[in-house]
Design a protein around this motif. Structure first.
Motif, short mmCIF file in Angstrom:
data_model
loop_
_atom_site.label_atom_id
_atom_site.label_comp_id
_atom_site.label_asym_id
_atom_site.label_seq_id
_atom_site.Cartn_x
_atom_site.Cartn_y
_atom_site.Cartn_z
N THR A 32 69.95 -11.84 -16.08
CA THR A 32 69.83 -13.24 -16.50
C THR A 32 69.30 -14.15 -15.40
OG1 THR A 32 72.16 -13.65 -15.97
CG2 THR A 32 71.63 -13.04 -18.24
N SER A 33 68.94 -13.60 -14.25
CA SER A 33 68.39 -14.43 -13.18
C SER A 33 67.00 -14.91 -13.56
CB SER A 33 68.33 -13.64 -11.86
OG SER A 33 67.34 -12.63 -11.94
N ASP A 34 66.58 -16.01 -12.94
CA ASP A 34 65.27 -16.61 -13.25
C ASP A 34 64.12 -15.66 -12.94
OD1 ASP A 34 66.43 -18.94 -14.16
OD2 ASP A 34 66.31 -19.94 -12.21
N THR A 35 64.21 -14.94 -11.85
CA THR A 35 63.14 -14.04 -11.44
C THR A 35 62.92 -12.93 -12.47
OG1 THR A 35 63.69 -14.46 -9.13
CG2 THR A 35 62.33 -12.53 -9.60
N VAL A 36 64.00 -12.27 -12.87
CA VAL A 36 63.89 -11.18 -13.83
C VAL A 36 63.48 -11.72 -15.20
CG1 VAL A 36 65.17 -9.36 -15.00
CG2 VAL A 36 65.51 -9.73 -12.57
N SER A 37 64.04 -12.86 -15.57
CA SER A 37 63.72 -13.45 -16.87
C SER A 37 62.23 -13.79 -16.97
CB SER A 37 64.56 -14.70 -17.11
OG SER A 37 64.24 -15.29 -18.33
N SER A 38 61.68 -14.41 -15.93
CA SER A 38 60.26 -14.76 -15.96
C SER A 38 59.38 -13.51 -15.91
CB SER A 38 59.90 -15.70 -14.80
OG SER A 38 60.10 -15.06 -13.56
N GLY A 39 59.82 -12.49 -15.19
CA GLY A 39 59.09 -11.22 -15.15
C GLY A 39 59.05 -10.54 -16.51
N LEU A 40 60.18 -10.54 -17.20
CA LEU A 40 60.23 -9.94 -18.54
C LEU A 40 59.37 -10.72 -19.52
CD1 LEU A 40 64.00 -8.96 -18.85
CD2 LEU A 40 62.04 -7.43 -18.68
N GLN A 41 59.41 -12.04 -19.43
CA GLN A 41 58.58 -12.86 -20.32
C GLN A 41 57.10 -12.60 -20.06
OE1 GLN A 41 59.82 -16.91 -19.79
NE2 GLN A 41 61.65 -16.66 -21.04
N SER A 42 56.72 -12.47 -18.82
CA SER A 42 55.34 -12.18 -18.46
C SER A 42 54.92 -10.81 -19.00
CB SER A 42 55.18 -12.23 -16.94
OG SER A 42 53.90 -11.80 -16.56
N LEU A 43 55.78 -9.83 -18.83
CA LEU A 43 55.49 -8.48 -19.29
C LEU A 43 55.33 -8.45 -20.82
CD1 LEU A 43 55.29 -5.43 -18.54
CD2 LEU A 43 57.74 -5.32 -18.99
N ILE A 44 56.22 -9.11 -21.53
CA ILE A 44 56.13 -9.14 -22.99
C ILE A 44 54.89 -9.90 -23.44
CG2 ILE A 44 57.26 -10.05 -25.07
CD1 ILE A 44 59.95 -9.41 -23.67
N GLY A 45 54.58 -10.99 -22.76
CA GLY A 45 53.38 -11.75 -23.08
C GLY A 45 52.12 -10.93 -22.90
N LYS A 46 52.03 -10.19 -21.81
CA LYS A 46 50.87 -9.33 -21.58
C LYS A 46 50.77 -8.23 -22.63
CE LYS A 46 50.63 -10.06 -16.59
NZ LYS A 46 50.81 -9.44 -15.26
N ALA A 47 51.92 -7.68 -23.02
CA ALA A 47 51.92 -6.61 -24.01
C ALA A 47 51.47 -7.14 -25.38
CB ALA A 47 53.31 -6.00 -24.12
N LEU A 48 51.88 -8.34 -25.72
CA LEU A 48 51.48 -8.92 -27.01
C LEU A 48 50.03 -9.33 -27.05
CD1 LEU A 48 54.65 -11.05 -27.85
CD2 LEU A 48 53.97 -8.88 -28.88
N ASN A 49 49.46 -9.65 -25.90
CA ASN A 49 48.06 -10.09 -25.84
C ASN A 49 47.09 -8.98 -25.45
OD1 ASN A 49 48.64 -12.76 -26.56
ND2 ASN A 49 49.20 -13.25 -24.45
N ALA A 50 47.57 -7.75 -25.41
CA ALA A 50 46.74 -6.62 -24.99
C ALA A 50 45.65 -6.35 -26.03
CB ALA A 50 47.61 -5.37 -24.81
N GLN A 51 44.47 -6.01 -25.53
CA GLN A 51 43.34 -5.68 -26.39
C GLN A 51 43.34 -4.17 -26.66
OE1 GLN A 51 41.21 -7.93 -27.71
NE2 GLN A 51 42.39 -9.54 -26.70
N PHE A 52 43.22 -3.80 -27.91
CA PHE A 52 43.18 -2.37 -28.27
C PHE A 52 41.80 -1.94 -28.62
CE2 PHE A 52 47.60 -3.48 -29.14
CZ PHE A 52 48.24 -2.52 -28.38
#
Length: 54
Positions: A34-54
């Motif tokens: 629940t720390s800010d660093t991990v939370s922002s990292g997870l949000q970034s990772l999920i955002g990149k995964a959702l915007n990935a080009q196939f």
């Protein structure tokens, strides 16, 4: 037939210590996840995964 002189399981005190250790470990993991660093990292990772080009 059970061999004499050997412990066959944990005692109540050992269960209590194991439970306390597990709760402490869970609390540390909760603080990390629940720390800010991990939370922002997870949000970034999920955002990149959702915007990935196939």
């Amino acid at each position: 037939m059970r061999p004499s002189g050997q412990d066959t399981g944990m005692t109540t005190a050992e269960y209590a210590m194991g439970t306390i250790a597990a709760c402490a470990f869970a609390a540390v993991l909760y603080r990390i996840v629940t720390s800010d660093t991990v939370s922002s990292g997870l949000q970034s990772l999920i955002g990149k995964a959702l915007n990935a080009q196939f």
